[in-house]
Design a protein around this motif. Structure first.
Motif, PDB file in Angstrom:
ATOM      1  N   ASP A   1       0.833  -1.192   0.000  1.00 13.99           N
ATOM      2  CA  ASP A   1       0.000   0.000   0.000  1.00 13.99           C
ATOM      3  C   ASP A   1       0.878   1.256   0.000  1.00 13.99           C
ATOM      4  O   ASP A   1       1.909   1.300   0.669  1.00 13.99           O
ATOM      5  CB  ASP A   1      -0.891  -0.005   1.254  1.00 13.99           C
ATOM      6  N   VAL A   2       0.468   2.272  -0.751  1.00 13.42           N
ATOM      7  CA  VAL A   2       1.247   3.507  -0.852  1.00 13.42           C
ATOM      8  C   VAL A   2       1.428   4.204   0.485  1.00 13.42           C
ATOM      9  O   VAL A   2       2.362   4.989   0.669  1.00 13.42           O
ATOM     10  CB  VAL A   2       0.605   4.500  -1.849  1.00 13.42           C
ATOM     11  N   MET A   3       0.538   3.920   1.438  1.00 10.24           N
ATOM     12  CA  MET A   3       0.638   4.568   2.744  1.00 10.24           C
ATOM     13  C   MET A   3       1.723   3.946   3.625  1.00 10.24           C
ATOM     14  O   MET A   3       2.150   4.563   4.610  1.00 10.24           O
ATOM     15  CB  MET A   3      -0.707   4.477   3.480  1.00 10.24           C
ATOM     16  N   PHE A   4       2.168   2.744   3.295  1.00 11.96           N
ATOM     17  CA  PHE A   4       3.194   2.090   4.110  1.00 11.96           C
ATOM     18  C   PHE A   4       4.502   2.862   3.953  1.00 11.96           C
ATOM     19  O   PHE A   4       4.900   3.194   2.834  1.00 11.96           O
ATOM     20  CB  PHE A   4       3.382   0.646   3.660  1.00 11.96           C
ATOM     21  N   PRO A   5       5.185   3.185   5.051  1.00  7.79           N
ATOM     22  CA  PRO A   5       6.398   4.020   4.968  1.00  7.79           C
ATOM     23  C   PRO A   5       7.423   3.475   3.974  1.00  7.79           C
ATOM     24  O   PRO A   5       7.888   2.340   4.106  1.00  7.79           O
ATOM     25  CB  PRO A   5       6.939   3.990   6.403  1.00  7.79           C
ATOM     26  N   THR A   6       7.756   4.297   2.988  1.00 11.90           N
ATOM     27  CA  THR A   6       8.637   3.862   1.903  1.00 11.90           C
ATOM     28  C   THR A   6      10.016   3.475   2.398  1.00 11.90           C
ATOM     29  O   THR A   6      10.619   2.514   1.907  1.00 11.90           O
ATOM     30  CB  THR A   6       8.758   4.984   0.855  1.00 11.90           C
ATOM     31  N   ASN A   7      10.545   4.212   3.364  1.00 13.83           N
ATOM     32  CA  ASN A   7      11.891   3.902   3.844  1.00 13.83           C
ATOM     33  C   ASN A   7      11.948   2.530   4.498  1.00 13.83           C
ATOM     34  O   ASN A   7      12.971   1.834   4.412  1.00 13.83           O
ATOM     35  CB  ASN A   7      12.374   4.982   4.815  1.00 13.83           C
ATOM     36  N   LEU A   8      10.858   2.110   5.128  1.00  7.08           N
ATOM     37  CA  LEU A   8      10.826   0.782   5.737  1.00  7.08           C
ATOM     38  C   LEU A   8      10.827  -0.300   4.665  1.00  7.08           C
ATOM     39  O   LEU A   8      11.532  -1.305   4.781  1.00  7.08           O
ATOM     40  CB  LEU A   8       9.589   0.630   6.623  1.00  7.08           C
TER      41      LEU A   8
ATOM     42  N   GLU B   1       7.941  -6.412  11.793  1.00 11.95           N
ATOM     43  CA  GLU B   1       8.903  -5.985  12.816  1.00 11.95           C
ATOM     44  C   GLU B   1       9.392  -4.570  12.557  1.00 11.95           C
ATOM     45  O   GLU B   1       9.551  -3.768  13.483  1.00 11.95           O
ATOM     46  CB  GLU B   1      10.076  -6.957  12.847  1.00 11.95           C
ATOM     47  N   ARG B   2       9.634  -4.235  11.291  1.00  9.85           N
ATOM     48  CA  ARG B   2      10.119  -2.892  10.968  1.00  9.85           C
ATOM     49  C   ARG B   2       9.050  -1.851  11.252  1.00  9.85           C
ATOM     50  O   ARG B   2       9.362  -0.744  11.702  1.00  9.85           O
ATOM     51  CB  ARG B   2      10.560  -2.838   9.504  1.00  9.85           C
ATOM     52  N   LEU B   3       7.796  -2.187  11.013  1.00  8.08           N
ATOM     53  CA  LEU B   3       6.706  -1.265  11.317  1.00  8.08           C
ATOM     54  C   LEU B   3       6.621  -1.023  12.819  1.00  8.08           C
ATOM     55  O   LEU B   3       6.352   0.093  13.265  1.00  8.08           O
ATOM     56  CB  LEU B   3       5.382  -1.818  10.787  1.00  8.08           C
ATOM     57  N   ALA B   4       6.888  -2.061  13.600  1.00 13.12           N
ATOM     58  CA  ALA B   4       6.837  -1.927  15.059  1.00 13.12           C
ATOM     59  C   ALA B   4       7.903  -0.972  15.565  1.00 13.12           C
ATOM     60  O   ALA B   4       7.731  -0.340  16.613  1.00 13.12           O
ATOM     61  CB  ALA B   4       7.017  -3.297  15.711  1.00 13.12           C
TER      62      ALA B   4
ATOM     63  N   ALA C   1       4.091   4.629  15.076  1.00  8.91           N
ATOM     64  CA  ALA C   1       3.306   3.523  14.559  1.00  8.91           C
ATOM     65  C   ALA C   1       2.892   2.599  15.684  1.00  8.91           C
ATOM     66  O   ALA C   1       3.608   2.460  16.680  1.00  8.91           O
ATOM     67  CB  ALA C   1       4.096   2.747  13.495  1.00  8.91           C
ATOM     68  N   LYS C   2       1.745   1.977  15.526  1.00  8.41           N
ATOM     69  CA  LYS C   2       1.276   0.982  16.488  1.00  8.41           C
ATOM     70  C   LYS C   2       1.222  -0.358  15.773  1.00  8.41           C
ATOM     71  O   LYS C   2       0.829  -0.436  14.628  1.00  8.41           O
ATOM     72  CB  LYS C   2      -0.118   1.350  17.007  1.00  8.41           C
ATOM     73  N   THR C   3       1.631  -1.387  16.494  1.00  8.77           N
ATOM     74  CA  THR C   3       1.745  -2.687  15.864  1.00  8.77           C
ATOM     75  C   THR C   3       0.760  -3.676  16.447  1.00  8.77           C
ATOM     76  O   THR C   3       0.543  -3.734  17.648  1.00  8.77           O
ATOM     77  CB  THR C   3       3.181  -3.241  16.033  1.00  8.77           C
ATOM     78  N   ALA C   4       0.163  -4.454  15.556  1.00  2.72           N
ATOM     79  CA  ALA C   4      -0.742  -5.504  15.984  1.00  2.72           C
ATOM     80  C   ALA C   4       0.086  -6.711  16.406  1.00  2.72           C
ATOM     81  O   ALA C   4       1.303  -6.681  16.420  1.00  2.72           O
ATOM     82  CB  ALA C   4      -1.685  -5.862  14.833  1.00  2.72           C
ATOM     83  N   ARG C   5      -0.572  -7.805  16.669  1.00  7.15           N
ATOM     84  CA  ARG C   5       0.143  -9.001  17.101  1.00  7.15           C
ATOM     85  C   ARG C   5       1.100  -9.465  16.013  1.00  7.15           C
ATOM     86  O   ARG C   5       0.869  -9.264  14.827  1.00  7.15           O
ATOM     87  CB  ARG C   5      -0.857 -10.128  17.412  1.00  7.15           C
TER      88      ARG C   5
END
Length: 309
Positions: free
Chosen positions: A104-111, A294-297, A302-306
Motif C-alpha cells: 500500500d502507498v501509505m506504508f512508509p517507503t523507507n521501511l 517488525e520494521r513497522l513496530a 506507529a502501532k503494531t498488531a500481534r
C-alpha cells in the motif's frame, strides 16, 4: 577452425589457476594432484586451439592475450552455473523461485526499501516483483496471482479467497499549505472543509471502484500517486489526509500545517497482510511478512498488531 566444447570442470580449473597464479596453488585449493590440474589445462588449450598461459621453463603461468580474452567470459559462465545450482538447491528445500509483493502507498517507503535490501541479501536466488498501489488494488493483485503477499490498508470488503491479518497502523493527519484558507483559520467550523478542494487518493482497481473513503468535500481531485498528492498540497492546491511520518519534515519546516478538522482531526490507518488461501507460505514470503511487521513496530508513531505466526 572448429574447436571443442570445454567442460565446466575445465573452466573452473582455468579460473583457479588464473586466480592462484600457479598450478601448485590451484591444486592445493581444489584438493587435486598438480598433474590433474596441468593435464586439464593442456586438454582445454588443445580443444580451443590456443595457449591460455605462457609457462616456459620454471616461470609461473601468465595469462596470454587469448587467456585474458577468455577470463571474463569463463567467469561469467561459472557464476551463472553457480547461481543455477544455488537456485535448484533452494527450490528443492522449499524456497520460492519468485515472490510478488504488493504494498500500500501509505506504508512508509523507507521501511519497505530497507527490508527489500535485506531480502536481496537473504534470498539472492528469489526473483522479487514489487507493486506499489492503493486501497483495493492490493487485494486485486493478490487475488489475480500477480502478488503472493499483499500489505494493504483497512479491509474495504470481505474477500473469501483471501486470508488477512492485522500487522499495525500509522497515524494519518489532515494538512494543507500555510497559505491555504483552512490553514489560516484559527478554528475551523464544522462543515467548512466541504467548501474547499480535497485531494483524495483514488483506487485504480475494480474491486472498490466508485467508493469513497475519508472524503468530506464534494470538490475533489483524485490522484493515484501519493507523491503527487503531497506535492499539490505543498503548493496550496488542496487539503487532505497524509501519513504523519510523511509530512513531519514539512510541518517542522513550515511547508505544511496540520489542520484541526472537526470532522476528522486525525485517524489511524490500519495495515493488513493478505494472501490467497490456496497459496501456501514459503520461506521467502514468511520472512518478508515478519520483516515488514517488525520494521513497522520500530517505526516512530506507529502501532503494531500481534506478530504473525
Amino acid at each position: 577452425m572448429d574447436i571443442g566444447q570445454p567442460t565446466l570442470d575445465q573452466l573452473r580449473l582455468f579460473l583457479t589457476v588464473a586466480d592462484e597464479g600457479s598450478f601448485n596453488g590451484a591444486a592445493r585449493k581444489l584438493g587435486r594432484a598438480i598433474s590433474v590440474v596441468s593435464y586439464g589445462i593442456t586438454a582445454l588449450e588443445a580443444q580451443l586451439g590456443v595457449n591460455l598461459f605462457a609457462r616456459e621453463g620454471s616461470r609461473k603461468p601468465v595469462l596470454t592475450e587469448a587467456g585474458k580474452a577468455m577470463l571474463a567470459q569463463a567467469r561469467t559462465v561459472a557464476d551463472d552455473v553457480d547461481a543455477l545450482l544455488a537456485g535448484m538447491r533452494s527450490f528443492n528445500q522449499g524456497l520460492e523461485a519468485e515472490l510478488g509483493l504488493a504494498v500500500d502507498v501509505m506504508f512508509p517507503t523507507n521501511l519497505v526499501a530497507s527490508v527489500l535490501r535485506e531480502f536481496q541479501q537473504e534470498f539472492p536466488t528469489v526473483h522479487l516483483r514489487l507493486f506499489v498501489e492503493a486501497l483495493g488494488a492490493i487485494d486485486a493483485l493478490v487475488i489475480e496471482g500477480a502478488a503472493e503477499l499483499g500489505i494493504g490498508g483497512p479491509e474495504l470488503a470481505a474477500r473469501p479467497e483471501l486470508e488477512r491479518i492485522a500487522i499495525g497502523q500509522i497515524a494519518m493527519i489532515p494538512v494543507a499549505a500555510p497559505g491555504h484558507p483552512l490553514a489560516r483559520m484559527g478554528t475551523i467550523p464544522p462543515g467548512e472543509v466541504r467548501k474547499h478542494r480535497q485531494l483524495v487518493l483514488t483506487d485504480r482497481s475494480h474491486l472498490t471502484q466508485g467508493q469513497d473513503f475519508s472524503v468530506f468535500s464534494p470538490n475533489t481531485w483524485r490522484l493515484g500517486d501519493l507523491g503527487a498528492r503531497h506535492a499539490l498540497m505543498r503548493e496550496g492546491i488542496g487539503w487532505g489526509n497524509m501519513p504523519a511520518l510523511a509530512v513531519e519534515a514539512d510541518i517542522a519546516a513550515g511547508r505544511l500545517v496540520r489542520l484541526a478538522v472537526p470532522e476528522a482531526p486525525g485517524m489511524e490507518y490500519n495495515f493488513h497482510a493478505l494472501w490467497r488461501r490456496d497459496c501456501p507460505a514459503g520461506p521467502a514470503r514468511s520472512w518478508m511478512l515478519n520483516a515488514l511487521t517488525e520494521r513497522l513496530a520500530q517505526c516512530p508513531d506507529a502501532k503494531t498488531a500481534r506478530q504473525p505466526d
